[in-house]
Structures are given as C-alpha cells and as structure tokens.
Design a protein around this motif. Sequence first.
Motif, PDB file in Angstrom:
ATOM      1  N   PRO A  56      13.206 -15.398   5.941  1.00  0.00           N
ATOM      2  CA  PRO A  56      12.682 -14.821   7.179  1.00  0.00           C
ATOM      3  C   PRO A  56      12.121 -15.873   8.132  1.00  0.00           C
ATOM      4  CG  PRO A  56      11.403 -14.045   5.290  1.00  0.00           C
ATOM      5  CD  PRO A  56      12.519 -14.870   4.773  1.00  0.00           C
ATOM      6  N   PHE A  57      11.529 -16.936   7.585  1.00  0.00           N
ATOM      7  CA  PHE A  57      10.991 -17.978   8.458  1.00  0.00           C
ATOM      8  C   PHE A  57      12.115 -18.704   9.187  1.00  0.00           C
ATOM      9  CE2 PHE A  57       9.370 -22.229   9.397  1.00  0.00           C
ATOM     10  CZ  PHE A  57       8.287 -21.882  10.174  1.00  0.00           C
ATOM     11  N   LYS A  58      13.230 -18.925   8.514  1.00  0.00           N
ATOM     12  CA  LYS A  58      14.373 -19.577   9.158  1.00  0.00           C
ATOM     13  C   LYS A  58      14.931 -18.687  10.269  1.00  0.00           C
ATOM     14  CE  LYS A  58      18.813 -21.792   8.176  1.00  0.00           C
ATOM     15  NZ  LYS A  58      19.191 -21.676   9.545  1.00  0.00           N
ATOM     16  N   ARG A  59      15.020 -17.373  10.029  1.00  0.00           N
ATOM     17  CA  ARG A  59      15.484 -16.456  11.068  1.00  0.00           C
ATOM     18  C   ARG A  59      14.554 -16.490  12.283  1.00  0.00           C
ATOM     19  NH1 ARG A  59      15.780 -12.626   7.057  1.00  0.00           N
ATOM     20  NH2 ARG A  59      14.314 -11.311   8.186  1.00  0.00           N
ATOM     21  N   ALA A  60      13.253 -16.514  12.030  1.00  0.00           N
ATOM     22  CA  ALA A  60      12.285 -16.580  13.132  1.00  0.00           C
ATOM     23  C   ALA A  60      12.413 -17.899  13.879  1.00  0.00           C
ATOM     24  CB  ALA A  60      10.867 -16.402  12.600  1.00  0.00           C
ATOM     25  N   SER A  61      12.561 -18.984  13.150  1.00  0.00           N
ATOM     26  CA  SER A  61      12.691 -20.303  13.783  1.00  0.00           C
ATOM     27  C   SER A  61      13.963 -20.398  14.608  1.00  0.00           C
ATOM     28  CB  SER A  61      12.676 -21.399  12.716  1.00  0.00           C
ATOM     29  OG  SER A  61      11.443 -21.415  12.052  1.00  0.00           O
ATOM     30  N   ASP A  62      15.060 -19.860  14.085  1.00  0.00           N
ATOM     31  CA  ASP A  62      16.321 -19.875  14.831  1.00  0.00           C
ATOM     32  C   ASP A  62      16.217 -19.055  16.115  1.00  0.00           C
ATOM     33  OD1 ASP A  62      17.425 -21.450  12.853  1.00  0.00           O
ATOM     34  OD2 ASP A  62      18.572 -19.823  11.922  1.00  0.00           O
ATOM     35  N   ALA A  63      15.630 -17.877  16.031  1.00  0.00           N
ATOM     36  CA  ALA A  63      15.468 -17.031  17.216  1.00  0.00           C
ATOM     37  C   ALA A  63      14.551 -17.716  18.229  1.00  0.00           C
ATOM     38  CB  ALA A  63      14.919 -15.661  16.827  1.00  0.00           C
ATOM     39  N   HIS A  64      13.507 -18.361  17.743  1.00  0.00           N
ATOM     40  CA  HIS A  64      12.573 -19.042  18.646  1.00  0.00           C
ATOM     41  C   HIS A  64      13.252 -20.249  19.314  1.00  0.00           C
ATOM     42  CE1 HIS A  64       8.760 -20.224  20.321  1.00  0.00           C
ATOM     43  NE2 HIS A  64       8.882 -21.425  19.796  1.00  0.00           N
ATOM     44  N   ALA A  65      14.064 -20.970  18.563  1.00  0.00           N
ATOM     45  CA  ALA A  65      14.779 -22.115  19.139  1.00  0.00           C
ATOM     46  C   ALA A  65      15.747 -21.660  20.234  1.00  0.00           C
ATOM     47  CB  ALA A  65      15.525 -22.874  18.043  1.00  0.00           C
ATOM     48  N   THR A 100      17.904 -10.643  27.242  1.00  0.00           N
ATOM     49  CA  THR A 100      18.317 -11.469  26.104  1.00  0.00           C
ATOM     50  C   THR A 100      17.108 -12.158  25.477  1.00  0.00           C
ATOM     51  OG1 THR A 100      20.465 -11.813  27.135  1.00  0.00           O
ATOM     52  CG2 THR A 100      19.849 -13.336  25.378  1.00  0.00           C
ATOM     53  N   LEU A 101      16.211 -12.676  26.329  1.00  0.00           N
ATOM     54  CA  LEU A 101      14.987 -13.283  25.804  1.00  0.00           C
ATOM     55  C   LEU A 101      14.139 -12.259  25.062  1.00  0.00           C
ATOM     56  CD1 LEU A 101      13.803 -15.686  28.663  1.00  0.00           C
ATOM     57  CD2 LEU A 101      14.906 -16.279  26.500  1.00  0.00           C
ATOM     58  N   THR A 102      14.068 -11.052  25.584  1.00  0.00           N
ATOM     59  CA  THR A 102      13.313  -9.990  24.922  1.00  0.00           C
ATOM     60  C   THR A 102      13.924  -9.660  23.557  1.00  0.00           C
ATOM     61  OG1 THR A 102      12.707  -9.081  27.073  1.00  0.00           O
ATOM     62  CG2 THR A 102      12.437  -7.633  25.187  1.00  0.00           C
ATOM     63  N   SER A 103      15.238  -9.683  23.494  1.00  0.00           N
ATOM     64  CA  SER A 103      15.925  -9.428  22.225  1.00  0.00           C
ATOM     65  C   SER A 103      15.626 -10.536  21.213  1.00  0.00           C
ATOM     66  CB  SER A 103      17.428  -9.321  22.459  1.00  0.00           C
ATOM     67  OG  SER A 103      18.117  -9.212  21.253  1.00  0.00           O
ATOM     68  N   LEU A 104      15.604 -11.771  21.669  1.00  0.00           N
ATOM     69  CA  LEU A 104      15.275 -12.891  20.771  1.00  0.00           C
ATOM     70  C   LEU A 104      13.830 -12.790  20.285  1.00  0.00           C
ATOM     71  CD1 LEU A 104      17.134 -15.766  22.632  1.00  0.00           C
ATOM     72  CD2 LEU A 104      17.709 -14.810  20.395  1.00  0.00           C
ATOM     73  N   ARG A 105      12.948 -12.338  21.150  1.00  0.00           N
ATOM     74  CA  ARG A 105      11.564 -12.132  20.735  1.00  0.00           C
ATOM     75  C   ARG A 105      11.493 -11.049  19.660  1.00  0.00           C
ATOM     76  NH1 ARG A 105       7.442  -8.781  19.699  1.00  0.00           N
ATOM     77  NH2 ARG A 105       5.431  -9.495  20.367  1.00  0.00           N
ATOM     78  N   SER A 106      12.304 -10.002  19.803  1.00  0.00           N
ATOM     79  CA  SER A 106      12.347  -8.933  18.803  1.00  0.00           C
ATOM     80  C   SER A 106      12.860  -9.446  17.462  1.00  0.00           C
ATOM     81  CB  SER A 106      13.226  -7.784  19.290  1.00  0.00           C
ATOM     82  OG  SER A 106      12.673  -7.196  20.431  1.00  0.00           O
ATOM     83  N   GLN A 107      13.829 -10.332  17.496  1.00  0.00           N
ATOM     84  CA  GLN A 107      14.340 -10.914  16.250  1.00  0.00           C
ATOM     85  C   GLN A 107      13.252 -11.718  15.543  1.00  0.00           C
ATOM     86  OE1 GLN A 107      18.012 -13.053  16.925  1.00  0.00           O
ATOM     87  NE2 GLN A 107      18.824 -11.378  18.155  1.00  0.00           N
ATOM     88  N   THR A 108      12.440 -12.418  16.316  1.00  0.00           N
ATOM     89  CA  THR A 108      11.325 -13.165  15.734  1.00  0.00           C
ATOM     90  C   THR A 108      10.318 -12.199  15.109  1.00  0.00           C
ATOM     91  OG1 THR A 108      11.629 -14.809  17.480  1.00  0.00           O
ATOM     92  CG2 THR A 108       9.607 -14.944  16.216  1.00  0.00           C
ATOM     93  N   ALA A 109      10.038 -11.100  15.802  1.00  0.00           N
ATOM     94  CA  ALA A 109       9.090 -10.113  15.283  1.00  0.00           C
ATOM     95  C   ALA A 109       9.619  -9.431  14.025  1.00  0.00           C
ATOM     96  CB  ALA A 109       8.772  -9.087  16.360  1.00  0.00           C
ATOM     97  N   LEU A 110      10.932  -9.218  13.948  1.00  0.00           N
ATOM     98  CA  LEU A 110      11.510  -8.618  12.733  1.00  0.00           C
ATOM     99  C   LEU A 110      11.331  -9.542  11.536  1.00  0.00           C
ATOM    100  CD1 LEU A 110      14.768  -6.938  14.060  1.00  0.00           C
ATOM    101  CD2 LEU A 110      12.772  -5.816  13.073  1.00  0.00           C
ATOM    102  N   ALA A 111      11.473 -10.828  11.760  1.00  0.00           N
ATOM    103  CA  ALA A 111      11.240 -11.778  10.668  1.00  0.00           C
ATOM    104  C   ALA A 111       9.779 -11.711  10.222  1.00  0.00           C
ATOM    105  CB  ALA A 111      11.615 -13.186  11.105  1.00  0.00           C
ATOM    106  N   LEU A 112       8.869 -11.528  11.180  1.00  0.00           N
ATOM    107  CA  LEU A 112       7.452 -11.383  10.829  1.00  0.00           C
ATOM    108  C   LEU A 112       7.234 -10.123   9.997  1.00  0.00           C
ATOM    109  CD1 LEU A 112       4.522 -12.331  11.052  1.00  0.00           C
ATOM    110  CD2 LEU A 112       4.370 -11.023  13.179  1.00  0.00           C
TER     111      LEU A 112
END
Length: 159
Positions: A56-65, A100-112
Amino acid sequence: MATLIGFSLAGCASADGRYPSLAVRDAERVQGSFEPAPTDQNAATGTINPETLDAPFKRASDAHARFTAMQPEVRALVSASRGLSRENDRRARALVGFATLTSLRSQTALALSDLDLLEVNAATGFERTREIRDFQNAVLRMITQQDAALDSLNEAMKQ
C-alpha cells in the motif's frame, strides 16, 4: 370485558383450577458441553510482514509521484483558462487535469485505508502497530500536500 378476561385466565389453568408450573422441564435442560476451537499459538508473532506494508505504501508513493509530476501542467492549464467561459476548450482541459489530480489523490487515500485496515488487524491480533503508524503518517503527509495543491488550484479556477 371482564368476562373475556376471566375466560382467558381460566384457559391457563388446568382442569382442577391450578396453573402450570414454571419450573424447568427435563426437555428444557441443557445437555452436552462445548469445546473451544484450538488456537494457533504461532498466530501472534508481534511483528508485521514488511511486504504487507510495502504494497500500500508503494501505491501511495506512485500516486503521489504522478500527482507531483502532473501538478505544474495542470497549474499552467488553470492559469491559461482563467477568465474563459465554461464552454472553452482550454477551460475543459483544465477541468480534466484537475479531475485527474483529484483521482490521484483518491488513490493515495485508498492506500491509506489499506494501511488503516492493517493496523486494525494487527491491533486485534496483539501485534505491534508502530511500523504501520509510521507508514500511515508518511501517507498522511502526502495527502496533506495534495490537499493544499488541490485547494490552491480550486481557488485559481474560481477566478
């Protein structure tokens, strides 16, 4: 009315006028015993599998990058669309970039949320949760940065 009540109460009594006993009957007695299921003694090791935390941390890091990489482009689109009507193509591209940015933020939140679930499972299994909280805090910092960027872009789009 009194007659109906009298007949109802009489229906509870036996032929000799006595009411039935409220004592527990033989058929109502519990028989047998329950054996608890055997527990796995090795279940609570006290540590979390590092691979479980890394995913999950890698998914969050990828979405944040991706969020960070895309942010300057979207900011430029928002600046270019300032003052234009909603039907304008540049404004539409800015809105798509913002979405698209909002979607990437959601992906980060899902990893959380996955890390939150790992913490709950670890806590109920009496395992240490410090490592999980460290990962959660790192992802929360990412989300905080993303929220600030989205708020800034949202304000710029209103102008």
